[in-house]
Each structure stands twice: as C-alpha cells, then as structure tokens.
Design an enzyme around this catalytic site. Structure first.
Site, PDB file in Angstrom:
ATOM      1  N   THR A 127     -43.162  40.581  12.100  1.00  0.00           N
ATOM      2  CA  THR A 127     -42.466  41.953  11.651  1.00  0.00           C
ATOM      3  C   THR A 127     -41.862  42.162  12.876  1.00  0.00           C
ATOM      4  OG1 THR A 127     -42.805  44.154  11.175  1.00  0.00           O
ATOM      5  CG2 THR A 127     -44.804  42.948  12.242  1.00  0.00           C
ATOM      6  N   ILE A 128     -40.400  42.784  12.326  1.00  0.00           N
ATOM      7  CA  ILE A 128     -39.706  43.109  13.454  1.00  0.00           C
ATOM      8  C   ILE A 128     -40.239  44.676  13.855  1.00  0.00           C
ATOM      9  CG2 ILE A 128     -37.383  42.146  12.379  1.00  0.00           C
ATOM     10  CD1 ILE A 128     -36.780  45.175  11.586  1.00  0.00           C
ATOM     11  N   ASP A 129     -41.186  45.054  12.992  1.00  0.00           N
ATOM     12  CA  ASP A 129     -41.692  46.425  13.370  1.00  0.00           C
ATOM     13  C   ASP A 129     -42.712  46.467  14.506  1.00  0.00           C
ATOM     14  OD1 ASP A 129     -40.147  47.351  11.395  1.00  0.00           O
ATOM     15  OD2 ASP A 129     -41.949  47.933  10.341  1.00  0.00           O
ATOM     16  N   MET A 171     -35.315  50.799  12.251  1.00  0.00           N
ATOM     17  CA  MET A 171     -36.707  50.600  11.371  1.00  0.00           C
ATOM     18  C   MET A 171     -38.077  50.813  12.081  1.00  0.00           C
ATOM     19  SD  MET A 171     -35.861  47.302   8.637  1.00  0.00           S
ATOM     20  CE  MET A 171     -34.782  47.607   7.565  1.00  0.00           C
ATOM     21  N   GLY A 172     -39.015  50.991  11.420  1.00  0.00           N
ATOM     22  CA  GLY A 172     -40.387  51.178  11.883  1.00  0.00           C
ATOM     23  C   GLY A 172     -40.807  52.218  11.064  1.00  0.00           C
ATOM     24  N   ARG A 173     -41.751  51.522  10.113  1.00  0.00           N
ATOM     25  CA  ARG A 173     -42.269  52.466   9.070  1.00  0.00           C
ATOM     26  C   ARG A 173     -43.738  53.080   9.256  1.00  0.00           C
ATOM     27  NH1 ARG A 173     -42.704  51.262   3.535  1.00  0.00           N
ATOM     28  NH2 ARG A 173     -41.721  49.563   3.537  1.00  0.00           N
ATOM     29  N   GLU A 224     -37.312  55.271  11.088  1.00  0.00           N
ATOM     30  CA  GLU A 224     -37.231  55.447   9.598  1.00  0.00           C
ATOM     31  C   GLU A 224     -38.398  56.294   8.978  1.00  0.00           C
ATOM     32  OE1 GLU A 224     -37.180  51.930   7.133  1.00  0.00           O
ATOM     33  OE2 GLU A 224     -38.930  51.069   8.246  1.00  0.00           O
ATOM     34  N   GLN A 276     -30.752  44.887  11.415  1.00  0.00           N
ATOM     35  CA  GLN A 276     -31.777  44.807  12.333  1.00  0.00           C
ATOM     36  C   GLN A 276     -32.636  43.415  12.287  1.00  0.00           C
ATOM     37  OE1 GLN A 276     -33.591  48.675  13.549  1.00  0.00           O
ATOM     38  NE2 GLN A 276     -32.663  48.888  11.376  1.00  0.00           N
TER      39      GLN A 276
HETATM   40  O1  F6P Z   1     -40.197  44.233   7.554  1.00  0.00           O
HETATM   41  C1  F6P Z   1     -40.530  45.403   7.935  1.00  0.00           C
HETATM   42  C2  F6P Z   1     -39.426  46.371   7.440  1.00  0.00           C
HETATM   43  O2  F6P Z   1     -38.123  45.995   7.972  1.00  0.00           O
HETATM   44  C3  F6P Z   1     -39.712  47.916   7.605  1.00  0.00           C
HETATM   45  O3  F6P Z   1     -39.278  48.451   8.917  1.00  0.00           O
HETATM   46  C4  F6P Z   1     -39.000  48.668   6.446  1.00  0.00           C
HETATM   47  O4  F6P Z   1     -39.269  49.807   6.276  1.00  0.00           O
HETATM   48  C5  F6P Z   1     -38.999  47.462   5.380  1.00  0.00           C
HETATM   49  O5  F6P Z   1     -39.066  46.236   6.061  1.00  0.00           O
HETATM   50  C6  F6P Z   1     -37.761  47.652   4.564  1.00  0.00           C
HETATM   51  O6  F6P Z   1     -38.124  46.625   3.383  1.00  0.00           O
HETATM   52  P1  F6P Z   1     -37.207  46.053   2.342  1.00  0.00           P
HETATM   53  O7  F6P Z   1     -36.206  45.028   3.136  1.00  0.00           O
HETATM   54  O8  F6P Z   1     -37.848  45.493   1.213  1.00  0.00           O
HETATM   55  O9  F6P Z   1     -36.213  47.490   1.956  1.00  0.00           O
END
Ligand code: F6P
Length: 344
Positions: A127-129, A171-173, A224, A276
């Site tokens: 995961t990039i996160d 990004m960063g949920r 985010e 990203q």
């Molecule tokens: O892979 C993690 C992530 O990049 C999160 O940081 C982000 O909220 C989510 O994926 C976005 O997902 P999608 O590409 O399905 O919109």
C-alpha cells in the site's frame, strides 16, 4: 515443484510488478514451480481467469508502474458472496494449489480468512499508505512520498511568487505517513493527519503568526483522511467500496475556502490523488518488492501458510497475517513531533 496462483488486489501501487517478477524468477529457478497469474485480484480467482506466468512473461516489467495482472477491490466474502468455496473452485479451475496474494488490508484480510479455512496462502504487503501493521514499510510508499515531495517543491515556488497559502492533499486514509514524510521532506508549514484531528482556528492562527513574522506564503500538507476536531469526515463523498470504505478526497477544497475566509490570505489547493500511485517505482520500492517476492517463495519452501512477508529493520521476515491485520499502523507520534519542529 508446485503450481502457485499470484494475484494483485486493492489499489495499485508502484512495485507490484517487481514482486511478480521476483516470485516467478525465484520460484522457477530454485524450485521449478509453475505460476498462474489471476487477473483483476479476487475477481479473477473467483472466475478462474488469468494466464500462466513464466520467466519470459515477466521480463522487462521491473520498472513498470501498475500491475501486469490488473487489480480490483472485489471481496469474495462480501454479503452472501461465494467465500472460501468460490475461491477453491477458481483455484481448481486454474490448477493451483496455493496462493500468493499481493495487497493491503482488504486483500490480505481475505487471505487471512482463507488461511483459517485451510487454503495455503503467503501474503505480500502493499500500500502506498504504509498503514499495514507487522511491517516497517510497504513497497510503493517511498515512491508516493517522492512524488508528493516533488509536487510540494513545485508548489512552494508558485506559493512564494503569489504570496499565497497552498493546501496540498495527499493520500492516507487512516494514517498520515505520506503527509508527514512528504511534508517534512518538502518543508511544509503545517501537516494535518488523520491521527490528530485539527482545529481550523488553530491552523489559521498559525498561518497568521507566520505572516506577522514576515513569511508571506504558506504550504499546508493534508492527508485525505484528516478531519476537524468538531465535525465529521468533511472529505467523504458518501460512496463505499466493496470493503465498505468511504471514498475520500476533497478535504483540501474545504480547507481552501475556510482558510481564505478566516485569514483573508489568498489560498489555493491541489489534490495530488492517483498521480501518487502511478508511474515507475523508485529504486527503493523495486528493491523492497524484489526482496518481498523472493521471501514469499522462501516461506512457501519452508511450508509456511497464513503468514505475510515483512520488513523489520533491515531484515525481511515473515509474520502471521493475523498480526498484520489486527489494526492499521498509525503514524509514529515521535515522527510527527519531529516534523512539527519545522512548522511556521
Ligand atoms: O491504496 C490506498 C489508497 O491509495 C488510499 O490512500 C485511497 O483512499 C484509496 O486507495 C483510493 O482508492 P481508489 O483508487 O479505489 O479510489
């Protein structure tokens, strides 16, 4: 010799192809294994769809972004989905005995359930996160941080020229790793992360202080998933994916308006979004992905199942999937406090 299924699930990430290449190269050379690449994550497993992978099929993919297998957020356990039976049927159709799923919390969450049901599985964390527990770093994170840092550098010069505040959304949920690393590397004046709900009054006061002290521009980096102390998740679009996660994006829009309204400083925002996740992996992520791929084959050779390869310090080890999935790995408070020294 075994026939092994590989899949990539969830959001894509620079370095996925390095893992696929390493798994195949090591597996064929050292164990004479055969590989089947399922297409589009668990969707391909359930359908038994994909293609055989040999060394030739994985040549030239090391520097390529994305995943040659495609990906999806399909969840075999969603609602009354086909679950273990569906996965076993797809594996049988493709003639594979075990699986190497490459993914984040959702993809590996499915892997954990399969392992509990007796399906042989060794996971690879992606995961990039960088918010997956059990491993110090996931591949893809360093590339994302570099992309964000390059963007912050560029935004710095235009912010300075126009005397503007620029809010950069990364990004960063659940976790603020990308914001904290890129913000520190890019010299951000404030970094807002999900782990520390922000007070908009304090953010604006901080920007005013900077301006009073003579700085006529500011850079605010925001994850985010960052949210204010006294409101809900202002960045949510209300849409859910197959794993029930809200689709995020847009906290910077709200911040742009609020900061300009409260301070009177001209403010602009930039949402970096999927840029990203795209493009070629940097050297670090190619190397980490390669080490993870080789380690996954080594784990299978030791007869492991229900584990995930992981980076601990400078060593690549394996950890139980359950450990990695227990909870997200949040930003280290000490790291944030170091970044904070340079705010303002
Ligand atoms: O892979 C993690 C992530 O990049 C999160 O940081 C982000 O909220 C989510 O994926 C976005 O997902 P999608 O590409 O399905 O919109």
């Amino acid at each position: 010799m075994a026939r092994i299924g590989i899949l990539t699930g969830g959001g894509d990430c620079p370095g996925l192809n390095a893992v696929i290449r390493a798994v195949v190269r090591k597996g064929v050379k050292s164990h004479d294994h055969e590989f089947f690449g399922f297409q589009y994550g668990w969707a391909g497993v359930l359908a038994g769809e994909g293609r055989p992978l040999d060394i030739n099929a994985t040549r030239g993919i090391l520097p390529r972004g994305g995943t040659i297998l495609g990906t999806s957020r399909t969840n075999p356990f969603k609602d009354d989905g086909p679950g273990v039976e569906g996965v076993l049927a797809g594996m049988e159709q493709a003639g594979v005995e075990m699986l190497i799923p490459i993914g984040g919390e959702d993809t590996l969450g499915v892997a954990g359930k399969l392992a509990e049901a007796g399906v042989p599985v060794v996971g690879v964390p992606k995961t990039i996160d960088n918010d997956l527990a059990g491993t110090d770093f996931t591949f893809g994170f360093q590339t994302a941080v570099q992309i964000a840092t390059d963007a912050i550098d560029r935004l710095h010069t235009t912010a300075e020229s126009h005397n503007r505040v620029i809010v950069v959304e990364v990004m960063g949920r659940h976790a603020g790793w990308i914001a904290a690393y890129s913000g520190m590397a890019g010299g951000a004046d404030a970094i807002l992360v999900p782990e520390r709900p922000f007070d908009i009054d304090e953010v604006c006061e901080h920007l005013r202080r900077r301006h009073v002290q003579g700085s006529r521009f500011s850079i605010v980096v925001v994850s985010e998933g960052a949210h204010p102390k006294d409101e809900g998740l202002i960045a949510s679009t209300g849409e859910l994916d197959a794993f029930g996660h809200e689709r995020l994006g847009g906290v910077a829009v709200a911040l742009e308006g609020e900061i300009e309204k409260r301070t009177g400083y001209e403010t602009r925002m930039t949402i970096l979004g999927h840029v990203q996740r795209g493009g070629t992996p940097n050297a670090y992520d190619r190397v980490l992905g390669t080490r993870f791929g080789v380690a996954a084959i080594d784990a299978i050779a030791r007869g492991e199942t229900g584990t995930m390869v992981a980076l601990r310090g400078s060593e690549v080890v394996t950890v139980p999937l359950a450990e990695a999935l227990a909870e997200p790995k949040l930003l280290d408070p000490a790291f944030y406090e170091t970044a904070e020294v340079f705010f303002g």
